[in-house]
Design a protein around this motif. Structure first.
Motif, PDB file in Angstrom:
ATOM      1  N   LEU A   1      88.363  26.386 -28.052  1.00 51.83           N
ATOM      2  CA  LEU A   1      87.458  26.321 -29.201  1.00 51.83           C
ATOM      3  C   LEU A   1      88.017  25.403 -30.277  1.00 51.83           C
ATOM      4  O   LEU A   1      87.274  24.652 -30.914  1.00 51.83           O
ATOM      5  CB  LEU A   1      87.237  27.730 -29.764  1.00 51.83           C
ATOM      6  N   GLY A   2      89.333  25.462 -30.473  1.00 49.94           N
ATOM      7  CA  GLY A   2      89.956  24.579 -31.462  1.00 49.94           C
ATOM      8  C   GLY A   2      89.748  23.116 -31.130  1.00 49.94           C
ATOM      9  O   GLY A   2      89.463  22.307 -32.013  1.00 49.94           O
ATOM     10  N   LEU A   3      89.864  22.766 -29.844  1.00 52.72           N
ATOM     11  CA  LEU A   3      89.651  21.383 -29.428  1.00 52.72           C
ATOM     12  C   LEU A   3      88.198  20.957 -29.625  1.00 52.72           C
ATOM     13  O   LEU A   3      87.920  19.840 -30.065  1.00 52.72           O
ATOM     14  CB  LEU A   3      90.062  21.222 -27.961  1.00 52.72           C
ATOM     15  N   LEU A   4      87.244  21.857 -29.307  1.00 45.96           N
ATOM     16  CA  LEU A   4      85.827  21.532 -29.483  1.00 45.96           C
ATOM     17  C   LEU A   4      85.481  21.352 -30.958  1.00 45.96           C
ATOM     18  O   LEU A   4      84.750  20.423 -31.326  1.00 45.96           O
ATOM     19  CB  LEU A   4      84.963  22.628 -28.859  1.00 45.96           C
ATOM     20  N   ILE A   5      85.992  22.248 -31.796  1.00 46.56           N
ATOM     21  CA  ILE A   5      85.746  22.130 -33.236  1.00 46.56           C
ATOM     22  C   ILE A   5      86.373  20.846 -33.774  1.00 46.56           C
ATOM     23  O   ILE A   5      85.790  20.154 -34.621  1.00 46.56           O
ATOM     24  CB  ILE A   5      86.296  23.364 -33.978  1.00 46.56           C
ATOM     25  N   PHE A   6      87.567  20.508 -33.253  1.00 37.86           N
ATOM     26  CA  PHE A   6      88.225  19.262 -33.674  1.00 37.86           C
ATOM     27  C   PHE A   6      87.400  18.043 -33.280  1.00 37.86           C
ATOM     28  O   PHE A   6      87.262  17.096 -34.067  1.00 37.86           O
ATOM     29  CB  PHE A   6      89.621  19.177 -33.049  1.00 37.86           C
ATOM     30  N   LEU A   7      86.825  18.037 -32.068  1.00 38.80           N
ATOM     31  CA  LEU A   7      86.006  16.905 -31.635  1.00 38.80           C
ATOM     32  C   LEU A   7      84.765  16.758 -32.513  1.00 38.80           C
ATOM     33  O   LEU A   7      84.384  15.640 -32.884  1.00 38.80           O
ATOM     34  CB  LEU A   7      85.609  17.085 -30.166  1.00 38.80           C
ATOM     35  N   ASP A   8      84.124  17.886 -32.841  1.00 39.44           N
ATOM     36  CA  ASP A   8      82.958  17.848 -33.726  1.00 39.44           C
ATOM     37  C   ASP A   8      83.350  17.318 -35.101  1.00 39.44           C
ATOM     38  O   ASP A   8      82.659  16.469 -35.685  1.00 39.44           O
ATOM     39  CB  ASP A   8      82.354  19.247 -33.832  1.00 39.44           C
ATOM     40  N   LEU A  40      83.536  12.836 -39.140  1.00 42.50           N
ATOM     41  CA  LEU A  40      84.318  11.955 -40.010  1.00 42.50           C
ATOM     42  C   LEU A  40      84.155  10.491 -39.607  1.00 42.50           C
ATOM     43  O   LEU A  40      84.103   9.600 -40.466  1.00 42.50           O
ATOM     44  CB  LEU A  40      85.796  12.356 -39.957  1.00 42.50           C
ATOM     45  N   TRP A  41      84.070  10.234 -38.311  1.00 40.94           N
ATOM     46  CA  TRP A  41      83.977   8.860 -37.812  1.00 40.94           C
ATOM     47  C   TRP A  41      82.679   8.182 -38.247  1.00 40.94           C
ATOM     48  O   TRP A  41      82.651   7.007 -38.601  1.00 40.94           O
ATOM     49  CB  TRP A  41      84.113   8.860 -36.291  1.00 40.94           C
ATOM     50  N   ILE A  42      81.569   8.939 -38.223  1.00 40.60           N
ATOM     51  CA  ILE A  42      80.274   8.346 -38.541  1.00 40.60           C
ATOM     52  C   ILE A  42      79.914   8.477 -40.022  1.00 40.60           C
ATOM     53  O   ILE A  42      78.863   8.003 -40.447  1.00 40.60           O
ATOM     54  CB  ILE A  42      79.155   8.981 -37.690  1.00 40.60           C
ATOM     55  N   SER A  43      80.779   9.139 -40.797  1.00 31.24           N
ATOM     56  CA  SER A  43      80.473   9.356 -42.209  1.00 31.24           C
ATOM     57  C   SER A  43      80.445   8.030 -42.966  1.00 31.24           C
ATOM     58  O   SER A  43      81.309   7.170 -42.780  1.00 31.24           O
ATOM     59  CB  SER A  43      81.512  10.295 -42.832  1.00 31.24           C
ATOM     60  N   GLU A  44      79.451   7.876 -43.831  1.00 26.95           N
ATOM     61  CA  GLU A  44      79.348   6.673 -44.660  1.00 26.95           C
ATOM     62  C   GLU A  44      80.304   6.730 -45.843  1.00 26.95           C
ATOM     63  O   GLU A  44      80.623   5.709 -46.442  1.00 26.95           O
ATOM     64  CB  GLU A  44      77.906   6.509 -45.151  1.00 26.95           C
ATOM     65  N   LEU A  77      85.705  14.368 -46.547  1.00 30.93           N
ATOM     66  CA  LEU A  77      86.980  15.082 -46.469  1.00 30.93           C
ATOM     67  C   LEU A  77      87.129  16.126 -47.569  1.00 30.93           C
ATOM     68  O   LEU A  77      87.939  17.051 -47.429  1.00 30.93           O
ATOM     69  CB  LEU A  77      88.141  14.094 -46.543  1.00 30.93           C
ATOM     70  N   THR A  78      86.391  15.983 -48.658  1.00 33.78           N
ATOM     71  CA  THR A  78      86.498  16.944 -49.754  1.00 33.78           C
ATOM     72  C   THR A  78      85.461  18.055 -49.675  1.00 33.78           C
ATOM     73  O   THR A  78      85.486  18.961 -50.511  1.00 33.78           O
ATOM     74  CB  THR A  78      86.344  16.224 -51.106  1.00 33.78           C
ATOM     75  N   ARG A  79      84.579  18.003 -48.703  1.00 37.11           N
ATOM     76  CA  ARG A  79      83.600  19.081 -48.534  1.00 37.11           C
ATOM     77  C   ARG A  79      84.331  20.353 -48.119  1.00 37.11           C
ATOM     78  O   ARG A  79      85.245  20.324 -47.302  1.00 37.11           O
ATOM     79  CB  ARG A  79      82.547  18.719 -47.495  1.00 37.11           C
ATOM     80  N   ILE A  80      83.873  21.492 -48.641  1.00 38.79           N
ATOM     81  CA  ILE A  80      84.597  22.740 -48.401  1.00 38.79           C
ATOM     82  C   ILE A  80      84.580  23.137 -46.934  1.00 38.79           C
ATOM     83  O   ILE A  80      85.570  23.638 -46.399  1.00 38.79           O
ATOM     84  CB  ILE A  80      84.027  23.878 -49.283  1.00 38.79           C
ATOM     85  N   TYR A  81      83.455  22.878 -46.227  1.00 35.17           N
ATOM     86  CA  TYR A  81      83.431  23.279 -44.823  1.00 35.17           C
ATOM     87  C   TYR A  81      84.278  22.339 -43.957  1.00 35.17           C
ATOM     88  O   TYR A  81      84.768  22.743 -42.903  1.00 35.17           O
ATOM     89  CB  TYR A  81      81.996  23.376 -44.288  1.00 35.17           C
ATOM     90  N   THR A  82      84.490  21.091 -44.409  1.00 28.57           N
ATOM     91  CA  THR A  82      85.396  20.189 -43.697  1.00 28.57           C
ATOM     92  C   THR A  82      86.832  20.674 -43.823  1.00 28.57           C
ATOM     93  O   THR A  82      87.584  20.736 -42.837  1.00 28.57           O
ATOM     94  CB  THR A  82      85.284  18.758 -44.237  1.00 28.57           C
ATOM     95  N   LEU A  83      87.239  21.048 -45.049  1.00 24.37           N
ATOM     96  CA  LEU A  83      88.580  21.579 -45.259  1.00 24.37           C
ATOM     97  C   LEU A  83      88.775  22.878 -44.498  1.00 24.37           C
ATOM     98  O   LEU A  83      89.848  23.122 -43.910  1.00 24.37           O
ATOM     99  CB  LEU A  83      88.817  21.796 -46.758  1.00 24.37           C
ATOM    100  N   HIS A 134      81.752  27.440 -42.486  1.00 26.84           N
ATOM    101  CA  HIS A 134      80.980  26.425 -41.765  1.00 26.84           C
ATOM    102  C   HIS A 134      79.504  26.820 -41.677  1.00 26.84           C
ATOM    103  O   HIS A 134      78.664  25.988 -41.349  1.00 26.84           O
ATOM    104  CB  HIS A 134      81.549  26.232 -40.363  1.00 26.84           C
ATOM    105  N   ALA A 135      79.201  28.096 -41.979  1.00 27.42           N
ATOM    106  CA  ALA A 135      77.804  28.526 -41.987  1.00 27.42           C
ATOM    107  C   ALA A 135      76.975  27.691 -42.952  1.00 27.42           C
ATOM    108  O   ALA A 135      75.788  27.460 -42.723  1.00 27.42           O
ATOM    109  CB  ALA A 135      77.709  30.007 -42.370  1.00 27.42           C
ATOM    110  N   TYR A 136      77.591  27.185 -44.025  1.00 31.58           N
ATOM    111  CA  TYR A 136      76.844  26.375 -44.985  1.00 31.58           C
ATOM    112  C   TYR A 136      76.472  25.025 -44.391  1.00 31.58           C
ATOM    113  O   TYR A 136      75.424  24.468 -44.711  1.00 31.58           O
ATOM    114  CB  TYR A 136      77.671  26.203 -46.264  1.00 31.58           C
ATOM    115  N   HIS A 137      77.337  24.494 -43.533  1.00 30.24           N
ATOM    116  CA  HIS A 137      76.988  23.267 -42.815  1.00 30.24           C
ATOM    117  C   HIS A 137      75.848  23.548 -41.843  1.00 30.24           C
ATOM    118  O   HIS A 137      74.928  22.739 -41.684  1.00 30.24           O
ATOM    119  CB  HIS A 137      78.213  22.752 -42.058  1.00 30.24           C
ATOM    120  N   LEU A 138      75.887  24.714 -41.202  1.00 32.64           N
ATOM    121  CA  LEU A 138      74.815  25.138 -40.302  1.00 32.64           C
ATOM    122  C   LEU A 138      73.495  25.233 -41.066  1.00 32.64           C
ATOM    123  O   LEU A 138      72.444  24.798 -40.577  1.00 32.64           O
ATOM    124  CB  LEU A 138      75.189  26.479 -39.681  1.00 32.64           C
TER     125      LEU A 138
END
Length: 259
Positions: free
Chosen positions: A56-63, A68-72, A78-84, A116-120
């Motif tokens: 699960l850690g690897l899957l969450i890391f890939l997501d 981060l890669w596609i972020s404008e 990186l400062t979003r709370i669910y990212t941290l 992460h529920a807030y991102h959901l």
């Protein structure tokens, strides 16, 4: 590499059927991992759960890496709370097999997956008309749910031994709910200064969240839609003109289904 970047960006933000299915899959994955971490918060570690947590850690890391890669705006992402929170959760999952004991703080970090529920919810706002109609009530319920279980994780680590297992976690949940509702049965109490301050924090924040949920449920339902003229972002679900400026609105609706 550019083609891969474009493909991933379209999956996360595109409007095709494939992209929508992909995002619904992410929503389901997020919900299941949240339920899993809550349900297993007090269970002892076994080789199977260690392997599952690592996967699960690897899957969450890939997501997380894909977002981060596609972020404008990488700095803002990186400062979003669910990212941290995701960064801490990934570290707790991948470090656990390297540590001989299952330290309590690792369990608390996994509880941060609830954030992460807030991102959901952000994804649901884009995908679901039902969610946009009832966003205030749903968000208030999520606020309360996240607060209860993150606080329960802290109470469990601070006040109960590792051997307490599920019974101890239930006691921590019982104490949290009894405190935030100010019921105060007194059968489980905090005796240290830090514990008493934590109880005060639970009561103050818990009451505020309960009031927020009650107000969201009983107040007239409004939908979030920004008026292009004046910027007012709350309107009646069937509004065709803005009450503030009279501008024309084009709120998405399901239409009249009456017979």
């Amino acid at each position: 590499m550019q083609e891969l970047h474009r493909t991933i960006r379209l999956l996360y933000s595109g409007q095709s059927q494939r992209a929508r299915r992909f995002r619904y899959g992410l929503i389901i994955f997020d919900a299941l991992t949240i339920v899993y971490f809550v349900a297993t918060a007090a269970l002892p570690m076994t080789p199977f759960t260690i392997a599952l947590n690592t996967g699960l850690g690897l899957l969450i890391f890939l997501d997380l890496a894909a977002r981060l890669w596609i972020s404008e705006n990488l700095r803002r992402e990186l400062t979003r709370i669910y990212t941290l929170a995701d960064l801490l959760v990934v570290l707790s999952l991948l470090l656990a097999p390297l540590i001989a004991e299952n330290f309590g703080f690792l369990r608390v970090l996994r509880g941060l997956r609830l954030i992460h529920a807030y991102h959901l919810l952000r994804d649901l706002r884009r995908e679901s008309l039902f969610f946009r109609r009832h966003e205030d009530a749903i968000l208030a319920a999520v606020n309360l749910f996240v607060f209860i279980f993150v606080t329960t994780s802290f109470v469990f680590v601070l006040a109960f031994n590792e051997e307490a297992s599920i019974a101890g976690y239930v006691d921590a949940l019982y104490f949290t709910v009894a405190t935030l509702t100010t019921t105060g049965f007194g059968d489980i109490t905090m005796t240290t200064t830090g514990g008493k301050l934590l109880s005060v924090f639970i009561m103050v924040v818990g009451v505020a969240l309960f009031v927020q949920l009650a107000r969201a449920i009983f107040q007239p339902s409004k939908i979030k839609y920004k008026c292009p003229e004046c910027g007012l972002n709350r309107h009646e679900p069937d509004a065709i003109h803005c009450k503030h400026c009279g501008g024309s609105l084009k709120i998405e609706t399901e239409g009249d289904t009456g017979t």
